[in-house]
Scaffold this active site. Structure first.
Site, PDB file in Angstrom:
ATOM      1  N   ASP A 195       0.814  -1.211   0.000  1.00 45.19           N
ATOM      2  CA  ASP A 195       0.000   0.000   0.000  1.00 45.19           C
ATOM      3  C   ASP A 195       0.850   1.264   0.000  1.00 45.19           C
ATOM      4  OD1 ASP A 195      -2.653   1.184   0.110  1.00 45.19           O
ATOM      5  OD2 ASP A 195      -2.136   1.814   2.137  1.00 45.19           O
ATOM      6  N   LEU A 276      -8.889   5.406   0.516  1.00 39.70           N
ATOM      7  CA  LEU A 276      -8.931   6.568  -0.374  1.00 39.70           C
ATOM      8  C   LEU A 276      -7.562   6.913  -0.950  1.00 39.70           C
ATOM      9  CD1 LEU A 276     -11.303   8.874   1.705  1.00 39.70           C
ATOM     10  CD2 LEU A 276     -11.876   7.539  -0.333  1.00 39.70           C
ATOM     11  N   ARG A 277      -6.558   6.096  -0.637  1.00 34.13           N
ATOM     12  CA  ARG A 277      -5.231   6.399  -1.153  1.00 34.13           C
ATOM     13  C   ARG A 277      -5.187   6.272  -2.676  1.00 34.13           C
ATOM     14  NH1 ARG A 277      -1.737   3.811   2.595  1.00 34.13           N
ATOM     15  NH2 ARG A 277      -1.650   5.736   3.784  1.00 34.13           N
ATOM     16  N   GLY A 278      -6.069   5.464  -3.234  1.00 40.50           N
ATOM     17  CA  GLY A 278      -6.119   5.309  -4.683  1.00 40.50           C
ATOM     18  C   GLY A 278      -6.440   6.619  -5.382  1.00 40.50           C
ATOM     19  N   THR A 281      -3.442   9.105  -5.009  1.00 39.66           N
ATOM     20  CA  THR A 281      -2.330   8.752  -5.894  1.00 39.66           C
ATOM     21  C   THR A 281      -2.678   9.012  -7.348  1.00 39.66           C
ATOM     22  OG1 THR A 281      -1.636   7.033  -4.347  1.00 39.66           O
ATOM     23  CG2 THR A 281      -0.758   6.906  -6.577  1.00 39.66           C
TER      24      THR A 281
END
Length: 339
Positions: A195, A276-278, A281
């Site tokens: 991740d 929500l890191r997608g 990024t």
């Protein structure tokens, strides 16, 4: 004099090259994970890009190569003591983290020589200190020992390396682009470390004769006369270097409007990413790409190009869908953007 294979001379592997470029333009995108066949130019690409990047200003004598504009704690202490900080130009570091490295070698430890000879407790910086403001490269990252994985997760999240041992209490900057490579057949990467990589790319051995011949031809020419080969690609390297410098200057001014944010959120929901890191990024990578292309705002063309590497390693497992993560992302892209 040692010569590095020119980045511009690399044949194929466009997704890998683009991902590394994006991470170099905006390190906040996160690291780059490169999984695939051996001998496909993974480490060559990283070293080639680092050699291509313009040299950076660093404080003379600083173990962490800190920026004179933002000095580390040690350099601030030198300033407070009345010493002037001098700066010089240094190459962007590329540091290898071997699988068998001890924790002391990675994070740093007590300098035994000074301790025994002078009775002074001094810190001997490790690999994380050397990698600050550069690249930390880990080959076979999926085989890395768990205690080093835990350590890297903490440092990657904070940008600092904290050492509390043997009477030492040291905190120093450790901001780097983490690049990991490996063969998925030899084991999976722990989800916590996976991740932390902003982009994930897949590389394959070229399947056509023309590409394979060109790869071998260029490598052979480089090995026989590296100076002449590097000179041959000098103009292309300078052109690419100027594009990277300009992209770094304009990346913060590239607009990511509501339409782009909604598109990114829709894509992540459709493929089923965790957290929500997608989205974060995806937007950062698209903004870096837009800056590289000289565009003022993030659009569908940028989101589409970076969506697969930004999302393929963030999907939830679907027992009802046997398709690989790449296929699942590309399927959604076709639905959202059209074939």
């Amino acid at each position: 004099m040692a010569f590095t294979f020119p980045f511009s001379a690399l044949v194929g592997q466009d997704e890998m090259k683009l991902a590394i470029l994006i991470a170099a333009i905006d390190p906040s995108v996160g690291g780059v994970l490169v999984f695939g066949d051996r001998g496909t130019g993974k480490s060559t690409a990283v070293r080639a890009l680092a050699a291509l990047l313009p040299k950076m200003n660093a404080v003379v004598g600083c173990a962490y190569q800190c920026d004179p504009v933002s000095p580390c704690a040690d350099c601030r202490a030198r300033l407070a003591g009345g010493s002037a900080l001098k700066s010089h130009k240094v190459a962007v570091p590329v540091v290898d983290l071997p699988l068998g490295a001890t924790e002391d070698r990675v994070v740093g430890a007590l300098d035994l020589e000074k301790a025994l000879a002078h009775g002074v407790k001094a810190f001997e910086p490790g690999l994380l200190a050397r990698a600050n403001r550069g690249f930390l490269y880990i080959d076979e990252v999926n085989l890395l020992e768990d205690h080093l994985v835990d350590l890297l997760i903490d440092v990657a999240a904070s940008g600092e390396n904290v050492v509390e041992r043997e009477g030492l209490s040291v905190r120093h900057p450790a901001r780097f682009v983490l690049v990991g490579s490996g063969n998925p057949e030899e084991g999976e990467l722990r989800p916590q470390l996976l991740d932390r990589f902003g982009l994930s790319v897949e590389v394959r051995t070229p399947g056509d004769v023309v590409t394979r011949v060109e790869v071998v031809r260029r490598r052979d020419r480089f090995e026989r006369d590296p100076e002449a080969f590097v000179a041959q690609w000098q103009k292309e390297e300078e052109k690419l270097r100027r594009r990277i410098v300009k992209a770094r200057e304009r990346v913060t001014s590239v607009e990511a409007g509501d339409a782009a944010l909604e598109r990114a959120a829709t894509l992540c929901m459709a493929v089923g990413t965790d957290g929500l890191r997608g989205e974060l990024t995806l937007i950062r990578a698209a903004r870096a790409l837009a800056a590289f292309e000289g565009d003022a705002a993030v659009g569908d063309v940028h989101l589409r190009r970076v969506a697969t590497p930004a999302l393929r390693h963030r999907l939830r497992r679907d027992p009802l869908d046997e398709a690989g993560s790449t296929v699942r992302v590309e399927r959604v892209l076709a639905e959202q953007f059209g074939a």
